[in-house]
Design a protein around this motif. Structure first.
Motif, PDB file in Angstrom:
ATOM      1  N   LYS A   3       0.842  -1.187   0.000  1.00  0.00           N
ATOM      2  CA  LYS A   3       0.000   0.000   0.000  1.00  0.00           C
ATOM      3  C   LYS A   3       0.885   1.247   0.000  1.00  0.00           C
ATOM      4  N   PHE A   4       0.510   2.242  -0.775  1.00  0.00           N
ATOM      5  CA  PHE A   4       1.240   3.505  -0.826  1.00  0.00           C
ATOM      6  C   PHE A   4       1.042   4.265   0.483  1.00  0.00           C
ATOM      7  N   SER A   5       2.110   4.780   1.039  1.00  0.00           N
ATOM      8  CA  SER A   5       2.042   5.570   2.270  1.00  0.00           C
ATOM      9  C   SER A   5       2.360   7.025   1.961  1.00  0.00           C
ATOM     10  N   ASP A   8       5.719   8.325   3.105  1.00  0.00           N
ATOM     11  CA  ASP A   8       6.923   7.970   2.352  1.00  0.00           C
ATOM     12  C   ASP A   8       7.295   9.038   1.319  1.00  0.00           C
ATOM     13  N   HIS A   9       6.375   9.952   1.044  1.00  0.00           N
ATOM     14  CA  HIS A   9       6.634  10.979   0.036  1.00  0.00           C
ATOM     15  C   HIS A   9       7.559  12.056   0.606  1.00  0.00           C
ATOM     16  N   LYS A  14       7.300  14.646   8.683  1.00  0.00           N
ATOM     17  CA  LYS A  14       7.022  13.628   9.699  1.00  0.00           C
ATOM     18  C   LYS A  14       5.884  14.103  10.596  1.00  0.00           C
ATOM     19  N   HIS A  15       4.882  13.252  10.794  1.00  0.00           N
ATOM     20  CA  HIS A  15       3.762  13.518  11.692  1.00  0.00           C
ATOM     21  C   HIS A  15       3.777  12.448  12.777  1.00  0.00           C
ATOM     22  N   GLU A  16       3.579  12.856  14.035  1.00  0.00           N
ATOM     23  CA  GLU A  16       3.484  11.870  15.110  1.00  0.00           C
ATOM     24  C   GLU A  16       2.523  12.369  16.184  1.00  0.00           C
TER      25      GLU A  16
END
Length: 78
Positions: A3-5, A8-9, A14-16
């Motif tokens: 599955k495309f994430s 990853d782009h 970065k989100h957390e």
């Protein structure tokens, strides 16, 4: 098939999801309440991907030419 994430782009920072302890530290540092943070909708694609729920706070880490890394905080809303 993988599955495309979105995360990853290269253009997606970065989100957390923040822990309550880390959130308390940030709110105290800026002397604000949680509701004073900028908002992000729960139906935002990245928010859905990381599984954040309304009421949680997301830390966004962006690369900065001047600061190296810059941190942004968003309150997830419905």
């Amino acid at each position: 098939m993988r599955k495309f994430s979105l995360l990853d782009h290269e253009l997606i920072p970065k989100h957390e999801i923040m822990s309550e302890e880390d959130l308390k530290t940030v709110l105290k540092m800026y002397n604000i309440g949680k509701e004073q943070l900028p908002k992000i909708k729960v139906d935002d694609p990245v928010i859905q991907e990381i599984g954040a729920q309304a009421g949680e706070v997301v830390k966004i880490t962006r690369n900065s030419q001047t600061a190296g890394e810059a941190y942004y905080y968003r309150l997830v809303i419905a």
